[in-house]
Each structure stands twice: as structure tokens, then as C-alpha cells.
Design a protein around this motif. Structure first.
Motif, PDB file in Angstrom:
ATOM      1  N   TYR A 130       0.829  -1.208   0.000  1.00  9.02           N
ATOM      2  CA  TYR A 130       0.000   0.000   0.000  1.00  9.02           C
ATOM      3  C   TYR A 130       0.861   1.255   0.000  1.00  9.02           C
ATOM      4  CZ  TYR A 130       0.929   0.924   4.976  1.00  9.02           C
ATOM      5  OH  TYR A 130       1.542   1.229   6.171  1.00  9.02           O
ATOM      6  N   PRO A 132       1.442   4.584   1.759  1.00  8.27           N
ATOM      7  CA  PRO A 132       1.079   5.214   3.038  1.00  8.27           C
ATOM      8  C   PRO A 132       0.606   6.654   2.905  1.00  8.27           C
ATOM      9  CG  PRO A 132       3.467   4.926   2.856  1.00  8.27           C
ATOM     10  CD  PRO A 132       2.858   4.170   1.729  1.00  8.27           C
ATOM     11  N   GLU A 133       1.053   7.359   1.871  1.00  7.32           N
ATOM     12  CA  GLU A 133       0.654   8.752   1.704  1.00  7.32           C
ATOM     13  C   GLU A 133      -0.748   8.883   1.115  1.00  7.32           C
ATOM     14  OE1 GLU A 133       2.944   7.695  -2.117  1.00  7.32           O
ATOM     15  OE2 GLU A 133       2.934   7.147   0.014  1.00  7.32           O
ATOM     16  N   SER A 136      -5.608   5.984   4.297  1.00  9.09           N
ATOM     17  CA  SER A 136      -5.825   6.396   5.689  1.00  9.09           C
ATOM     18  C   SER A 136      -5.661   5.207   6.627  1.00  9.09           C
ATOM     19  CB  SER A 136      -7.227   6.980   5.847  1.00  9.09           C
ATOM     20  OG  SER A 136      -8.209   5.964   5.694  1.00  9.09           O
ATOM     21  N   PRO A 137      -5.343   5.464   7.912  1.00 10.78           N
ATOM     22  CA  PRO A 137      -5.209   4.365   8.889  1.00 10.78           C
ATOM     23  C   PRO A 137      -6.473   3.514   9.000  1.00 10.78           C
ATOM     24  CG  PRO A 137      -4.259   6.381   9.766  1.00 10.78           C
ATOM     25  CD  PRO A 137      -4.966   6.764   8.491  1.00 10.78           C
ATOM     26  N   LEU A 140      -6.764   1.234   5.941  1.00  2.99           N
ATOM     27  CA  LEU A 140      -5.764   0.172   6.017  1.00  2.99           C
ATOM     28  C   LEU A 140      -6.191  -0.881   7.037  1.00  2.99           C
ATOM     29  CD1 LEU A 140      -3.002  -0.814   5.033  1.00  2.99           C
ATOM     30  CD2 LEU A 140      -1.967   0.453   6.926  1.00  2.99           C
ATOM     31  N   GLN A 151       2.222  -3.956   3.948  1.00  2.41           N
ATOM     32  CA  GLN A 151       3.610  -3.522   3.769  1.00  2.41           C
ATOM     33  C   GLN A 151       3.620  -2.221   2.975  1.00  2.41           C
ATOM     34  OE1 GLN A 151       6.310  -6.433   2.215  1.00  2.41           O
ATOM     35  NE2 GLN A 151       5.455  -8.112   3.410  1.00  2.41           N
ATOM     36  N   PRO A 152       4.118  -1.118   3.576  1.00  4.40           N
ATOM     37  CA  PRO A 152       4.185   0.142   2.821  1.00  4.40           C
ATOM     38  C   PRO A 152       5.236   0.056   1.727  1.00  4.40           C
ATOM     39  CG  PRO A 152       5.302   0.362   4.929  1.00  4.40           C
ATOM     40  CD  PRO A 152       4.653  -0.989   4.938  1.00  4.40           C
TER      41      PRO A 152
END
Length: 379
Positions: A130, A132-133, A136-137, A140, A151-152
Motif C-alpha cells: 500500500y 502510506p501517503e 488512511s489508517p 488500512l 507492507q508500505p
């Protein structure tokens, strides 16, 4: 003095009136009007005929457009598969099913895909790459609720700043990161787009001896069934060396940019890719293009790919609020007069089952979130 005799008043009539007053002349005028009207009407119909919308030319046909289901043999040789999977050299930890998440809108799809993989009893690891920028949490958290391990990854930009690429595919070159997973001890993997649903176990792919495999693509236009492959389902053996070479060639390779990474991969692996059976990428375009083939091969289908109807999206790839997803499924099921109703309802049932199975995990995802997802619909 000369005397001028004036004609009697009643003898004077305008010329036209005098012309029409004669029975023969009146019939001639009427006949002329009828002829003019008839010519005009015929001209109207002729012009309308040639200016009417023309039907599209008949599609170029190939054998799959007239699928007869002559082959009744099973897709996989079970004896060979059993020996391969039971071999001491087969380690499930060395194999993975991987998907990606570049936007919150696909989080419910990833969670539903994960549940379908668990129901199919895959032996492989489940990995979610994914950005990360962009994720959203809470999204995810939802995406990983059914088993994917997040895994970012760093975004791989498209060439020419995305010029010529489809707007929805601008992040898709990040998919090339799959080839770096050899660094985690993964020897083979199956990549699945988030808009897929697993209907049956496909662990046999992890015994595949080749380096790259994919399912031939299909279009609704004259292209039809083609040799080029669809990048929504891939088999590959990760190699950082291959990754570095691919990334170094993106900017200079000569390929059409519209379909982004799919076009690039077709050019990179075009001559070496092993074409997998359609059972591994049940693209809904197959059902539209060749319904007989779709129906007769249903018993072997491992994966359904929601290319033409996405039950979890609305509008132009817009996110559907969590509490509206089930309603959205029913709406999408009615598309094209219900052409994809059965498959859409499969996804809807899997989504509802996923919500119930992982209700506790999902509740945690919404507890401290201001996301448009709703905690009230997690059970």
C-alpha cells in the motif's frame, strides 16, 4: 375626338385567377403540386436513410466466440499436483498471494478478497502492498481485517508524468514492486487486483515451473480475445534483478501509455509469458463477449475479475460509505439489465460474510476514526 371604349369590369380578372378558373388549367396546377410534393418527400426519405446511424460492423470472430465445450478433461492433473504440494521442498511460507491498495475506496474490496482467499484455504501468505501517503489508517485497518499483512511501498511514477495514461492507472507502476519480494524469501507469488474474488483454491500455481504467467485479455470491441495478457492476475517469481531492470527501462521503452503497467509488462514479457487458462482470471468481459464459454467453464473458475461492474465503487471510482455498500451491491446488480447480477451478488454475499466474521476487528477500525466508513454497520 377619339372615343375609347373601356372593357366591362366583370370581364377583368387577374391572370392567375383566370388561369386557375379554367378546369384544364386547374388540374394541371394540382398535378404539378402533387409532383413537387412527391419529389420533396422522396428526397427527405433518401437523405434520412443515408444520414441514419449506421450499425457497427460485425465483430471479427475467433474460435472462443463460438465456444462449444468439447474438452471435458479437468484443468489440473491432480496426481501431479498432490505430489508437488506434498513434496518436502514445498514450503508454504515461500509463496504468497499479493494485492495492492492505492486509495481508501478499495479497502472493502481488499477485505472481501482476503476473506474469499481464507475460505478457499490457500496455503500461501497474504501480503498487501500500500501507499502510506494515499491510504488512511482506518482504510488500512479495514483492508487487513481478514488476513492480509500490510507492507508500505514507495510509489513508482509513470513515465512522462503520466501523459497519455488512463487517469485511474497513474499509480499502477508501483505494482512492479512485486518483483522485490524475493528479499522476503518469497519464491513465487500470485498477484490479484483488489477487484477480484476467489471462488476456488489455486495453490497449483505455486508449483508452476516458469518465471511469469498471465491470462490472455479480452475486449468487447473488434480486438476480442487477444494474445496480450491482462495484468489483474499474475503469476511470477520475484527477482530484485528483474525489478531493477524494469524500472530502469520504463522511461525509454516504446509502449502505448494508456494502459500503463499492463502495456509495459506486455512489452517486457510479451515473448516469454506463459498464458494461463481463463479459469484464473474470470474477466467479466468474457461473459459479455462469449456467454457460452463463460457458462461452460464456470466449474473450473478460480477467480472472478470485476472489470465491468465494481460493487464497491460508485461514479468515477468514488468511495462508497461503509453503511451504503450493501445497497450499492443491489444497485450494481441491476446494471446492463442484470447481466452481471449473479457475480455481483457473489461479491455482496462474501462482503456480508466478511463483516460478520471479522466484526471485532472492523469495530476497532472505526472506533477512533472520522472516516466516512460507519462503525454502525460492522455486524
Amino acid at each position: 375626338m377619339k372615343t375609347y371604349l373601356l372593357p366591362r369590369r366583370e370581364a377583368y380578372l387577374p391572370l392567375v385567377a383566370g388561369y386557375a378558373s379554367h378546369p384544364h388549367n386547374r388540374r394541371t396546377l394540382y398535378n404539378a403540386l402533387i409532383i413537387v410534393f412527391s419529389i420533396g418527400l422522396n428526397l427527405f426519405f433518401v437523405v434520412s436513410y443515408y444520414n441514419r446511424p449506421q450499425p457497427p460492423p460485425p465483430l471479427r470472430q475467433n474460435p472462443l466466440d463460438h465456444y462449444q465445450g468439447l474438452n471435458t478433461f479437468p484443468l489440473v492433473n491432480q496426481d501431479t499436483l498432490s505430489k508437488s504440494l506434498s513434496s518436502r521442498t514445498f514450503n508454504p511460507e515461500e509463496h504468497a498471494v499479493v494485492t495492492t491498495l492505492y486509495t481508501d475506496a478499495f479497502a472493502p474490496a481488499v477485505a472481501t478478497l482476503g476473506h474469499s482467499l481464507r475460505k478457499a484455504n490457500t496455503s500461501a501468505r497474504l501480503i498487501l502492498l500500500y501507499l502510506p501517503e494515499k491510504v488512511s489508517p482506518s482504510a488500512l485497518c479495514v483492508a487487513t481485517s481478514s488476513g492480509f499483512v500490510a507492507q508500505p511501498v514507495a510509489r513508482i511514477p509513470p513515465p512522462n508524468n503520466g501523459e497519455g495514461a488512463h487517469p485511474h492507472f497513474l499509480d499502477q507502476f508501483t505494482k512492479l514492486t512485486l518483483w522485490k519480494l524475493d528479499q522476503q524469501g518469497i519464491k513465487s507469488l500470485v498477484y490479484l487486483d483488489a477487484d477480484t474474488l476467489v471462488r476456488r483454491n489455486f495453490d497449483e500455481l505455486f508449483t508452476f515451473p516458469f518465471n511469469f504467467g498471465a491470462v490472455p485479455d479480452v475486449y468487447l470491441d473488434d480486438n476480442g480475445f487477444i494474445l496480450g495478457f491482462n495484468a489483474g492476475v499474475l503469476f511470477l517469481r520475484p527477482s530484485t534483478t528483474v525489478f531493477n531492470q524494469m524500472v530502469s527501462q520504463i522511461a525509454t521503452a516504446d509502449f502505448p501509455h494508456l494502459e500503463a503497467e499492463q502495456s509495459f509488462l506486455n512489452h517486457y514479457f510479451g515473448a516469454e509469458a506463459v498464458r494461463l487458462p481463463y479459469a484464473y482470471n474470470g474477466n467479466l468481459a468474457i461473459k459479455q463477449r462469449a456467454p457460452e464459454m463463460w457458462n461452460r467453464t464456470a466449474h473450473e473458475r478460480r477467480i472472478v475479475h470485476f472489470t465491468l461492474a465494481k460493487p464497491f465503487l460508485m461514479g468515477d471510482y468514488e468511495r462508497v460509505p461503509w453503511y451504503e455498500l450493501e445497497e450499492r451491491v443491489v444497485e450494481v446488480a441491476g446494471y446492463e439489465d442484470g447481466a452481471y447480477k449473479e457475480e455481483t451478488m457473489w461479491w455482496g454475499e462474501m462482503f456480508k460474510e466478511m463483516k460478520h466474521t471479522y466484526a471485532k476487528q472492523l469495530h476497532k477500525c472505526f472506533r477512533h476514526s472520522s472516516s466516512r466508513f460507519s462503525a454502525s454497520s460492522t455486524s
